[in-house]
Every structure is written in C-alpha cells, then in structure tokens.
Design an enzyme around this catalytic site. Structure first.
Site, PDB file in Angstrom:
ATOM      1  N   LYS A  43     -10.807 -34.701   1.535  1.00 53.03           N
ATOM      2  CA  LYS A  43     -11.682 -35.514   0.481  1.00 53.03           C
ATOM      3  C   LYS A  43     -11.099 -37.029   1.164  1.00 53.03           C
ATOM      4  CE  LYS A  43     -12.640 -35.393  -4.263  1.00 53.03           C
ATOM      5  NZ  LYS A  43     -13.973 -34.829  -4.105  1.00 53.03           N
ATOM      6  N   GLU A  55     -22.748 -27.591   1.923  1.00 53.86           N
ATOM      7  CA  GLU A  55     -22.459 -28.069   0.505  1.00 53.86           C
ATOM      8  C   GLU A  55     -23.395 -29.282   0.477  1.00 53.86           C
ATOM      9  OE1 GLU A  55     -18.916 -29.900  -0.715  1.00 53.86           O
ATOM     10  OE2 GLU A  55     -18.218 -29.892   1.142  1.00 53.86           O
ATOM     11  N   ARG A  91      -4.330 -30.825  -2.204  1.00 54.97           N
ATOM     12  CA  ARG A  91      -5.427 -31.102  -1.678  1.00 54.97           C
ATOM     13  C   ARG A  91      -5.161 -32.555  -1.127  1.00 54.97           C
ATOM     14  NH1 ARG A  91     -11.224 -30.273  -4.307  1.00 54.97           N
ATOM     15  NH2 ARG A  91     -10.676 -32.135  -5.240  1.00 54.97           N
TER      16      ARG A  91
HETATM   17  C1  LIG Z   1     -14.580 -33.545  -4.668  1.00 54.16           C
HETATM   18  C2  LIG Z   1     -15.599 -32.858  -3.926  1.00 54.16           C
HETATM   19  C3  LIG Z   1     -16.066 -31.482  -4.512  1.00 54.16           C
HETATM   20  C4  LIG Z   1     -15.945 -31.007  -5.854  1.00 54.16           C
HETATM   21  O1  LIG Z   1     -14.365 -30.771  -5.710  1.00 54.16           O
HETATM   22  P1  LIG Z   1     -13.790 -30.503  -7.281  1.00 54.16           P
HETATM   23  O2  LIG Z   1     -12.491 -30.170  -7.084  1.00 54.16           O
HETATM   24  O3  LIG Z   1     -14.424 -29.295  -7.900  1.00 54.16           O
HETATM   25  O4  LIG Z   1     -14.010 -31.606  -8.088  1.00 54.16           O
HETATM   26  C5  LIG Z   1     -17.101 -31.047  -3.514  1.00 54.16           C
HETATM   27  N1  LIG Z   1     -17.629 -31.543  -2.456  1.00 54.16           N
HETATM   28  C6  LIG Z   1     -17.061 -32.566  -1.758  1.00 54.16           C
HETATM   29  C7  LIG Z   1     -17.405 -32.988  -0.565  1.00 54.16           C
HETATM   30  C8  LIG Z   1     -16.039 -33.161  -2.639  1.00 54.16           C
HETATM   31  O5  LIG Z   1     -15.486 -34.382  -2.167  1.00 54.16           O
END
Ligand SMILES: *Cc1c(COP(=O)(O)O)cnc(C)c1O
Length: 345
Positions: free
Chosen positions: A184, A220, A82
């Site tokens: 991210k 989300e 990622r």
């Molecule tokens: C980090 C993140 C998540 C959760 O991801 P995990 O890999 O399960 O920790 C969900 N949404 C956003 C916007 C994120 O930055």
C-alpha cells in the site's frame, strides 16, 4: 461521552479534522514514545525522502459503533502486518506491529466523540501513514521516519442504495510483475490518478487493470480487489503477486465459505472469462462491496446479469453477512473484532 453534533448519514468521504492524532518519530536509530497531538501539520525538510523519492505507505481501516453500543475496529492485526510488509519493500523503518495497534486504539479513544452512532451507516475512517522524513539527495532511503495516525468521520458509502458501477478496461498498467502492486504505497496511487481521471472523463467510474505482462488476466481497480460470482454461485477472486491483498476481500472469502457454504476459488482469472460471470463486485474497507454492472473493453460491453439497478443476490448476502459480523449482529470468527473500551483499561 457526548457525541459531536454532525449530520452522520450525510457525511461524504472527505477529510474533516478531528481532535487528536498520533505521531511518533524514528530519529537516531530509534522510535520515540509517540504522542497524541492537536497539531494537524507536518513540518518537513525540503529534501525529505517522502517529498523527493515518494518514500511513503499507508493503511486504511475504520472504527464504528456495534449493536450493543461498543466502539470496534476490524482485524487491525492485518493492517499492522500489511504496513510492515509495505515498509520493508520501500526500505523504510517499520513501525512495531504491537505499537501500531496501540496507536490506533489510542487515537480512536481520543476521538471517540467522532465515532458515528450505530445504524447511521457512517464510520470513523482511520488513516495510519509512514514516511521518510529525513533529508536525502543522493538516491538512498531516508534515515528518519514519521508514523502518524489520524481519523476522519465519513458517511455511508452508498447514499440511497448501492448503484452498480461501470468500469472500463484501462490502457494503463497499475503494477508490474515483481513491482510494488502488492504493497500500500502512495506511489501506486500517484501514478493511477491520471488513469482514473481519464476513465472518469470518458464516463466510467473506475478502471479495471489487467496484468501488465500479458494484458489477458484481471488484476484489480485503482483501490479495490475484484470478486466474481459464477452462474452456479461459486465465489472467484483473482490470484496475482501484483494485487494488493485486500483485508475485506480475504474476509469475504472466509464469509462465503464458512458462513454461506459457498465454494470459493482464488485463482488466475482471464479477462476472457469475465463475460460468463453472474455478478462482479469491488472489495475494500470503505464500501465492503461495490457492485459492478458493466465493463467496457474499448467499446465492447459486458453487462452482468445482476443488472444496472441493484446489487446481485450473492454479493448482497456477502455484504450483509460481513457487515453483520462487523456490527456485532452475527458472531465473529476469533480475533476479527477488537473492541475499544472508552474510559477504561
Ligand atoms: C487498500 C486497497 C484495497 C482494499 O483493501 P482493504 O484492506 O480491503 O481496505 C484494494 N486495492 C488497493 C490497491 C488498495 O490500496
């Protein structure tokens, strides 16, 4: 190894300095060998790409002690992938994936005394980040980058049980179609802070973001993916090109299908359907699942049948099964758990 003398079960989710962090720099077209250092500070040129044009991305994962006393991390290969995807989308120099995992292992080893004991509920949160460190002034990607991994011990996410959250449907958008919602990137958080504070000032815990194009589909929250449970126990999660692919959510969908024998669906979820679900949860590394009790759409309230006092039964089973796998209490699918050997190879 002597553990730090910390009140593990009462730690919050705050930065606390640990002994060592990993640093590697990309200069003159190549990554250096990387070092572990005690220096917590980053010294940058005032015109660094990260400062001027927000060229930065990060990851989040955790190290913890399993039932048999080993230190483990969960699916770091997915964080490595990622971060590479994030780097490419921001036109940054990716840090090599195999070195990403080595850097995490070395950083956790160097801070092993900060990995909370089994059963405390606390974990050692690991924060890798990558940013443009070279000077830019015209609009262009930086030519120099720094990759860094630090760790910080954090307490159990839920002190005194998982109290269901209240969300509001946001008037702001989190991500545009073909934008950066699926990576991210720090910039996704910078622009969500005002929306988060606004929601909190109005008495809500978090925002539910809808798709920016039509405002009819569930995306989300600012930092966690949704899962929903239907009244006939199907596990449903929104599918969208602009949500961040949560490793926790992807793992939970496997757990639901393979361990609990539940039907799973990853598909577009209309906001219109939300009122018909039995349970709702937020998925992310920190809490695994946070239950949602209520969603407020501009005064119109949706209460889930699971209620405002505890987590719904399917969410609870999902949470217990995934944490059981992480803690070595239940057998893990191939490759999910990476044990870190202290003082050995
Ligand atoms: C980090 C993140 C998540 C959760 O991801 P995990 O890999 O399960 O920790 C969900 N949404 C956003 C916007 C994120 O930055």
């Amino acid at each position: 190894m002597e553990k730090q003398n910390l009140d593990w079960s009462n730690l919050g989710f705050n930065y606390r300095k640990t002994e060592k962090r990993y640093v590697s720099n990309f200069i003159d077209g190549k990554w250096d060998d990387g070092i572990l250092t005690e220096d917590t500070n980053v010294v940058l040129n005032e015109s660094a790409g990260v400062l001027q044009y927000a060229q930065t991305c990060f990851e989040g994962l955790k190290a913890y002690t399993t039932q048999d006393g080993q230190i483990a991390i969960f699916r770091p290969d997915l964080n490595a992938q990622r971060m590479e995807d994030s780097a490419k989308r921001l036109h940054m120099q990716p840090f090599p994936k195999d070195r990403f995992i080595d850097a995490i292992v070395e950083t956790v080893k160097a801070n092993a005394s900060y990995v909370p004991p089994y059963g405390s509920g606390a974990t050692l949160y690991i924060r890798p980040s990558l940013f443009g460190s070279g000077p830019v002034i015209g609009i262009k990607p930086s030519e120099e980058y720094q990759f860094r991994v630090f760790t910080t011990p954090v307490g159990p996410y839920f002190k005194g049980g998982a109290k269901p959250l209240t969300l509001c449907v946001s008037d702001y958008d989190r991500a545009a179609p073909y934008g950066t919602g699926h990576i991210k990137a720090g910039l996704n958080y910078a622009m969500s802070l005002h929306a988060l504070r606004t929601a909190q000032q109005n008495g809500f815990d978090e925002n539910m973001y809808l798709d920016a194009a039509t405002r009819t589909k569930v995306e989300e929250t600012g930092g966690a993916n949704f899962i929903f449970i239907t009244k006939d126990n199907k596990v449903v999660t929104p599918k969208s090109e602009s949500i961040l692919p949560s490793i926790t959510r992807r793992s939970l969908m496997v757990v639901a299908e393979k361990y609990l024998g539940l039907e799973v669906e990853e598909r577009e979820v209309l906001f219109e359907e939300v009122k018909d679900f039995a349970e709702c949860g937020l998925c992310g590394t920190a809490a695994v699942i946070s239950p949602v009790g209520k969603i407020d759409d501009h005064g119109k309230e949706i209460y889930f049948p699971s209620g405002m006092s505890e987590m719904g039964p399917i969410s609870k089973k999902l949470l217990e099964t995934l944490t059981g796998i992480q803690m070595g209490v239940l057998p893990a699918p191939e490759g999910w758990i990476k044990n870190i050997t202290i003082g050995g190879a």
